[in-house]
Design a protein around this motif. Structure first.
Motif, PDB file in Angstrom:
ATOM      1  N   THR A  77      -4.262   3.149   5.185  1.00  0.00           N
ATOM      2  CA  THR A  77      -3.213   1.894   5.092  1.00  0.00           C
ATOM      3  C   THR A  77      -3.531   0.703   4.645  1.00  0.00           C
ATOM      4  O   THR A  77      -2.583   0.070   3.966  1.00  0.00           O
ATOM      5  CB  THR A  77      -2.773   1.906   6.679  1.00  0.00           C
ATOM      6  OG1 THR A  77      -2.340   2.921   7.047  1.00  0.00           O
ATOM      7  CG2 THR A  77      -1.663   0.553   6.563  1.00  0.00           C
ATOM      8  N   TYR A  78      -4.915   0.311   4.612  1.00  0.00           N
ATOM      9  CA  TYR A  78      -5.137  -0.922   4.314  1.00  0.00           C
ATOM     10  C   TYR A  78      -6.263  -1.009   3.046  1.00  0.00           C
ATOM     11  O   TYR A  78      -6.442  -2.025   2.650  1.00  0.00           O
ATOM     12  CB  TYR A  78      -5.937  -1.659   5.432  1.00  0.00           C
ATOM     13  CG  TYR A  78      -5.063  -1.900   6.661  1.00  0.00           C
ATOM     14  CD1 TYR A  78      -3.954  -2.554   6.751  1.00  0.00           C
ATOM     15  CD2 TYR A  78      -5.616  -1.145   7.755  1.00  0.00           C
ATOM     16  CE1 TYR A  78      -2.986  -2.616   7.657  1.00  0.00           C
ATOM     17  CE2 TYR A  78      -4.926  -1.434   9.125  1.00  0.00           C
ATOM     18  CZ  TYR A  78      -3.631  -1.969   9.033  1.00  0.00           C
ATOM     19  OH  TYR A  78      -2.963  -2.140  10.128  1.00  0.00           O
ATOM     20  N   ALA A  79      -6.408   0.222   2.500  1.00  0.00           N
ATOM     21  CA  ALA A  79      -7.387   0.269   1.365  1.00  0.00           C
ATOM     22  C   ALA A  79      -6.901  -0.522   0.093  1.00  0.00           C
ATOM     23  O   ALA A  79      -7.911  -1.155  -0.459  1.00  0.00           O
ATOM     24  CB  ALA A  79      -7.521   1.820   0.815  1.00  0.00           C
ATOM     25  N   ASN A  80      -5.649  -0.524  -0.261  1.00  0.00           N
ATOM     26  CA  ASN A  80      -5.302  -1.543  -1.415  1.00  0.00           C
ATOM     27  C   ASN A  80      -4.933  -2.842  -0.916  1.00  0.00           C
ATOM     28  O   ASN A  80      -4.448  -3.508  -1.746  1.00  0.00           O
ATOM     29  CB  ASN A  80      -4.056  -0.732  -1.851  1.00  0.00           C
ATOM     30  CG  ASN A  80      -4.618   0.678  -2.566  1.00  0.00           C
ATOM     31  OD1 ASN A  80      -5.647   0.895  -2.991  1.00  0.00           O
ATOM     32  ND2 ASN A  80      -3.792   1.712  -2.332  1.00  0.00           N
ATOM     33  N   SER A  81      -5.251  -3.314   0.196  1.00  0.00           N
ATOM     34  CA  SER A  81      -4.948  -4.506   0.788  1.00  0.00           C
ATOM     35  C   SER A  81      -6.291  -5.170   1.517  1.00  0.00           C
ATOM     36  O   SER A  81      -6.146  -5.358   2.630  1.00  0.00           O
ATOM     37  CB  SER A  81      -3.729  -4.693   1.458  1.00  0.00           C
ATOM     38  OG  SER A  81      -2.744  -4.082   1.115  1.00  0.00           O
TER      39      SER A  81
END
Length: 313
Positions: A77-81
């Motif tokens: 969910t947060y890998a790209n943020s």
């Protein structure tokens, strides 16, 4: 008959052993396990990892297949943020799971992460707040940023989860401090320089000029937003400005709350100045900046016409 060869998870298991041996804090351990599982193409990687961890470390808890899937989903969910991931790492796993499994946008997940950190909400309280859509009712005080007026003066300011547009005096400003009605072309310039501030929520930082699609859309219409940032709407703005414009009803509710009401009739929605009142389309969710541009333009034109009529221009 096709016989599937057993999957070789030896590299995954070795990496898991390294993580457990490092004695990482819980959130760091879970993040790294999630990273490892995400790196495997097999659908059964989370279950295989859970079975191995429970077998190799029977005295440890938290390694159920369900929790391993959560770790995988947390990282995914947060890998790209990375900025959101960093903030999620600052709260507990239990609260992270509640936020992760709720039907929220990334922006709203970030709001609840920050709210947990600020208010210390328990799992039960957090679930109640999400169910009641608390992010639409509560404004968070964030870290100070620098904001700019039309004269490029700087002050300490704070971001907020809302998008109020604050218009001082009688005019709606362009970035260079003059008023324009695009529909009227060159004749639309009033030629009146004015001080102003434009305020909006900055997701993960300044949205102006930091959000490329918005900058491109403004550039299409000859508007340069260089040097424009934002700050939080505060109670003192009610006395300082003659007109305070919100982009949607969530903005307006928070503006009423921050100001303690609207005894002087200063708070309005931008689209109320059009023939179809309502909310300005939010490109954060749709990435449709053209629709937002049309809404804002129509609202600004309607507002400008009303201001001109009051001044007899």
């Amino acid at each position: 008959m096709n016989v599937r060869k057993p999957t070789d998870y030896s590299a995954l298991f070795a990496a898991l052993d390294t993580l457990v041996a490092a004695k990482l804090p819980q959130m760091e351990l879970y993040r790294e396990i999630g990273r490892l599982v995400c790196g495997r193409p097999e659908k059964g990687a989370a279950v295989a990892a859970a079975e191995y961890l429970n077998s190799a470390y029977p005295d440890s808890s938290g390694f159920s297949p369900r929790n391993l899937r959560r770790m995988r989903d947390f990282y995914r969910t947060y890998a790209n943020s990375p900025e959101v991931l960093a903030e999620a790492m600052s709260i507990g796993w239990t609260q992270n799971v509640v936020i992760l499994e709720a039907e929220l946008t990334l922006q709203d997940k970030l709001w609840y992460i920050r709210a947990v950190r600020r208010f210390g909400w328990s799992k039960v309280t957090l679930a109640e707040k999400i169910a009641s859509a608390a992010h639409l009712e509560i404004a968070l005080d964030l870290e100070p940023e620098v904001c700019y007026t039309g004269k490029n003066s700087t002050t300490e300011c704070v971001s907020d989860d809302e998008d109020p547009l604050c218009v001082p005096r009688q005019y709606l400003p362009e970035p260079h401090g003059r008023v324009r009605d695009e529909r009227l072309g060159a004749a639309g310039w009033t030629g009146i320089p004015i001080p102003h501030r434009v305020r909006c929520h900055q997701h993960g930082g300044n949205r102006q000029p930091g959000l490329p699609p918005a900058r491109r859309k403004l550039a299409e219409h000859g508007i340069d937003c260089t040097g424009k940032t934002a700050r939080q709407f505060i109670n003192g703005d009610y006395d300082q400005y003659d007109l305070l414009i919100g982009m949607d009803r969530a903005n307006l509710r928070n503006m009423h709350r921050i100001c303690g009401g609207d005894f002087a009739g200063k708070l309005h929605l931008l689209m109320d100045y059009t023939d179809h009142p309502g909310d300005v389309a939010d490109p954060w969710y749709t990435d449709d900046f053209e629709t937002t541009w049309r809404d804002v333009l129509e609202g600004c034109q309607g507002l400008l016409e009303q201001l001109r009529s009051r001044e007899g221009k």
